[in-house]
Design a protein around this motif. Structure first.
Motif, mmCIF file in Angstrom:
data_model
loop_
_atom_site.group_PDB
_atom_site.id
_atom_site.type_symbol
_atom_site.label_atom_id
_atom_site.label_comp_id
_atom_site.label_asym_id
_atom_site.label_seq_id
_atom_site.Cartn_x
_atom_site.Cartn_y
_atom_site.Cartn_z
ATOM 1 N N ALA A 194 -43.296 -29.385 -58.546
ATOM 2 C CA ALA A 194 -43.912 -30.646 -57.828
ATOM 3 C C ALA A 194 -42.624 -31.254 -57.423
ATOM 4 O O ALA A 194 -42.482 -31.653 -56.429
ATOM 5 C CB ALA A 194 -44.590 -31.707 -58.735
ATOM 6 N N ILE A 195 -41.400 -31.264 -58.180
ATOM 7 C CA ILE A 195 -40.076 -31.822 -57.588
ATOM 8 C C ILE A 195 -39.647 -31.015 -56.539
ATOM 9 O O ILE A 195 -39.197 -31.759 -55.769
ATOM 10 C CB ILE A 195 -39.271 -32.045 -58.985
ATOM 11 N N THR A 196 -39.662 -29.699 -56.921
ATOM 12 C CA THR A 196 -39.131 -29.048 -55.833
ATOM 13 C C THR A 196 -39.865 -29.041 -54.433
ATOM 14 O O THR A 196 -39.151 -29.207 -53.381
ATOM 15 C CB THR A 196 -39.343 -27.414 -56.093
ATOM 16 N N LEU A 197 -41.167 -29.234 -54.425
ATOM 17 C CA LEU A 197 -41.823 -29.531 -53.268
ATOM 18 C C LEU A 197 -41.414 -30.790 -52.387
ATOM 19 O O LEU A 197 -41.589 -30.899 -51.321
ATOM 20 C CB LEU A 197 -43.219 -29.538 -53.502
ATOM 21 N N LEU A 248 -43.567 -17.978 -58.379
ATOM 22 C CA LEU A 248 -43.893 -19.255 -57.881
ATOM 23 C C LEU A 248 -43.257 -19.711 -56.575
ATOM 24 O O LEU A 248 -43.823 -20.208 -55.577
ATOM 25 C CB LEU A 248 -43.682 -20.231 -58.861
ATOM 26 N N TYR A 249 -41.995 -19.331 -56.272
ATOM 27 C CA TYR A 249 -40.922 -19.513 -55.369
ATOM 28 C C TYR A 249 -41.972 -18.580 -54.111
ATOM 29 O O TYR A 249 -41.966 -19.145 -53.095
ATOM 30 C CB TYR A 249 -39.714 -19.044 -55.416
ATOM 31 N N LEU A 250 -42.142 -17.311 -54.590
ATOM 32 C CA LEU A 250 -42.525 -16.554 -53.669
ATOM 33 C C LEU A 250 -44.362 -17.035 -53.073
ATOM 34 O O LEU A 250 -44.350 -16.906 -51.802
ATOM 35 C CB LEU A 250 -42.807 -15.172 -54.371
ATOM 36 N N ALA A 251 -44.914 -17.475 -53.948
ATOM 37 C CA ALA A 251 -46.381 -18.073 -53.472
ATOM 38 C C ALA A 251 -46.121 -19.184 -52.684
ATOM 39 O O ALA A 251 -46.967 -19.129 -51.604
ATOM 40 C CB ALA A 251 -46.975 -18.557 -54.742
ATOM 41 N N VAL A 252 -45.394 -20.079 -53.006
ATOM 42 C CA VAL A 252 -45.183 -21.108 -51.941
ATOM 43 C C VAL A 252 -44.731 -20.868 -50.567
ATOM 44 O O VAL A 252 -45.213 -21.312 -49.619
ATOM 45 C CB VAL A 252 -44.410 -22.372 -52.733
ATOM 46 N N LEU A 255 -44.881 -17.982 -49.234
ATOM 47 C CA LEU A 255 -45.860 -17.049 -48.231
ATOM 48 C C LEU A 255 -46.881 -18.080 -47.922
ATOM 49 O O LEU A 255 -47.368 -17.751 -46.648
ATOM 50 C CB LEU A 255 -46.449 -15.889 -49.281
ATOM 51 N N ALA A 256 -47.392 -18.993 -48.765
ATOM 52 C CA ALA A 256 -48.418 -20.013 -48.132
ATOM 53 C C ALA A 256 -47.755 -20.886 -47.044
ATOM 54 O O ALA A 256 -48.538 -20.855 -46.083
ATOM 55 C CB ALA A 256 -48.731 -20.885 -49.317
ATOM 56 N N VAL A 257 -46.639 -21.451 -47.269
ATOM 57 C CA VAL A 257 -46.075 -22.143 -45.997
ATOM 58 C C VAL A 257 -45.734 -21.353 -44.686
ATOM 59 O O VAL A 257 -45.925 -21.748 -43.506
ATOM 60 C CB VAL A 257 -44.523 -22.738 -46.509
ATOM 61 N N ALA A 258 -45.298 -20.058 -44.980
ATOM 62 C CA ALA A 258 -45.366 -19.200 -43.822
ATOM 63 C C ALA A 258 -46.629 -18.787 -42.994
ATOM 64 O O ALA A 258 -46.579 -18.669 -41.760
ATOM 65 C CB ALA A 258 -44.642 -17.631 -44.294
ATOM 66 N N GLN A 259 -47.687 -18.645 -43.934
ATOM 67 C CA GLN A 259 -49.210 -18.504 -43.301
ATOM 68 C C GLN A 259 -49.433 -19.539 -42.323
ATOM 69 O O GLN A 259 -49.915 -19.372 -41.336
ATOM 70 C CB GLN A 259 -49.917 -18.100 -44.404
ATOM 71 N N ILE A 260 -49.109 -20.780 -43.047
ATOM 72 C CA ILE A 260 -49.484 -22.027 -42.310
ATOM 73 C C ILE A 260 -48.728 -22.261 -41.178
ATOM 74 O O ILE A 260 -49.388 -22.422 -39.939
ATOM 75 C CB ILE A 260 -49.384 -23.222 -43.293
ATOM 76 N N LEU A 261 -47.529 -21.983 -41.161
ATOM 77 C CA LEU A 261 -46.657 -22.236 -39.938
ATOM 78 C C LEU A 261 -46.999 -21.081 -38.950
ATOM 79 O O LEU A 261 -46.856 -21.054 -37.708
ATOM 80 C CB LEU A 261 -45.085 -21.802 -40.302
ATOM 81 N N ARG A 262 -47.251 -19.680 -39.298
ATOM 82 C CA ARG A 262 -47.958 -18.830 -38.376
ATOM 83 C C ARG A 262 -49.041 -19.204 -37.457
ATOM 84 O O ARG A 262 -49.082 -19.018 -36.417
ATOM 85 C CB ARG A 262 -48.024 -17.470 -38.982
ATOM 86 N N GLY A 263 -50.055 -19.748 -38.429
ATOM 87 C CA GLY A 263 -51.110 -20.444 -37.774
ATOM 88 C C GLY A 263 -51.012 -21.385 -36.729
ATOM 89 O O GLY A 263 -51.450 -21.357 -35.762
ATOM 90 N N VAL A 264 -50.045 -22.257 -37.036
ATOM 91 C CA VAL A 264 -49.566 -23.526 -36.102
ATOM 92 C C VAL A 264 -48.967 -22.536 -34.934
ATOM 93 O O VAL A 264 -49.260 -23.039 -33.801
ATOM 94 C CB VAL A 264 -48.529 -24.371 -36.893
ATOM 95 N N GLU A 265 -48.316 -21.651 -35.115
ATOM 96 C CA GLU A 265 -47.349 -21.020 -33.996
ATOM 97 C C GLU A 265 -48.608 -20.358 -33.147
ATOM 98 O O GLU A 265 -48.284 -20.278 -31.755
ATOM 99 C CB GLU A 265 -46.424 -20.125 -34.326
ATOM 100 N N ARG A 266 -49.518 -19.793 -33.551
ATOM 101 C CA ARG A 266 -50.592 -18.925 -32.918
ATOM 102 C C ARG A 266 -51.241 -19.899 -31.913
ATOM 103 O O ARG A 266 -51.578 -19.784 -30.939
ATOM 104 C CB ARG A 266 -51.537 -18.218 -33.625
ATOM 105 N N TRP A 267 -51.654 -21.081 -32.864
ATOM 106 C CA TRP A 267 -52.245 -22.291 -32.091
ATOM 107 C C TRP A 267 -51.655 -22.840 -31.000
ATOM 108 O O TRP A 267 -52.119 -22.945 -29.841
ATOM 109 C CB TRP A 267 -52.519 -23.170 -33.087
ATOM 110 N N ARG A 268 -50.239 -22.904 -31.148
ATOM 111 C CA ARG A 268 -49.345 -23.555 -30.285
ATOM 112 C C ARG A 268 -49.388 -22.687 -28.855
ATOM 113 O O ARG A 268 -49.304 -22.935 -27.810
ATOM 114 C CB ARG A 268 -47.796 -23.668 -30.724
ATOM 115 N N ALA A 269 -49.017 -21.124 -29.325
ATOM 116 C CA ALA A 269 -49.107 -20.137 -28.131
ATOM 117 C C ALA A 269 -50.305 -20.542 -27.380
ATOM 118 O O ALA A 269 -50.197 -19.873 -26.087
ATOM 119 C CB ALA A 269 -48.822 -18.681 -28.816
#
Length: 223
Positions: free
Chosen positions: A22-25, A198-202, A204-218
């Motif tokens: 939580a502190i990391t995030l 835990l670092y990997l899971a976070v 990957l989750a953020v990367a997937q969200i950002l890819r979705g944003v990038e596809r929507w933006r495109a």
């Protein structure tokens, strides 16, 4: 020699690991919010006509891009209070260091976008009576942000991972609690494997969200 993994041994420290995550995030989110904004400001200043403005800004960018992040963390925590008599809470100082590092890298990401803004758009802003600040916000920023977004996203994920360096100055983020737990239960392989996952899971989750944003933006915008 065969090592027998026993992940049940870390159950006693899961609450601490979750608290550290939580502190990391929190640090990562604050640093990214600051870095996205200040990165653009620094990038604009690096393009200023005045050498008196460009020189210190360029020095700032090169310092944070060309020195190890760990050195920056240690220097700010131990040298800033002594040299400048500035005392901040550890969490605030941690956010500051990660933000400054991210600002330098984001400034370079923005630079290409800023330079690619067509002259006609600048002229149109002048014709409409926009001030330099208004032209920067309404004309340059949207264009530069769209071009820089993939790099900004990558930098943001890397900043989240760099928060692990703050464990050396006793900020109680994920890596700090991982080291504490490993020293308590003498199971470093299980602990640091869990921390890494835990670092990997976070990430990957953020990367997937950002890819979705990038596809929507495109789909909805064109540069």
């Amino acid at each position: 020699m065969t090592y027998s993994f026993d992940f049940s041994s870390i159950s006693s420290g899961l609450d601490a690991l979750w608290h550290g995550l939580a502190i990391t995030l929190v640090i990562a989110l604050c640093a990214n919010a600051i870095g996205v904004v200040t990165g653009f400001v620094v990038a604009m200043l690096s393009q200023a006509n005045s050498r008196l403005v460009r020189a210190p800004v360029s020095a700032f960018i090169e310092f944070f891009r060309c020195t190890p992040a760990l050195v920056q963390v240690v220097w700010f925590f131990y040298c800033v209070p002594i040299i400048f008599n500035v005392f901040l809470t550890p969490l605030t100082m941690g956010i500051l260091v990660i933000s400054l590092n991210l600002t330098a890298f984001n400034a370079e990401a923005y630079r290409a976008g800023i330079q690619s803004v067509p002259t006609e758009q600048h002229d149109a802003g002048v014709a409409l009576g926009f001030s330099p600040l208004q032209r920067a916000i309404y004309i340059v920023l949207p264009h530069a942000f769209r071009l820089a977004f993939p790099v900004l996203a990558t930098n943001g994920i890397l900043a989240m991972q760099q928060t692990s360096l703050l464990s050396v100055v006793a900020i109680q983020e994920l890596m700090y609690h991982g080291k504490e737990l490993a020293s308590e239960i003498y199971r470093p392989l299980e602990v640091f494997t869990t921390v890494g996952l835990l670092y990997l899971a976070v990430s990957l989750a953020v990367a997937q969200i950002l890819r979705g944003v990038e596809r929507w933006r495109a789909l909805h915008y064109s540069v």
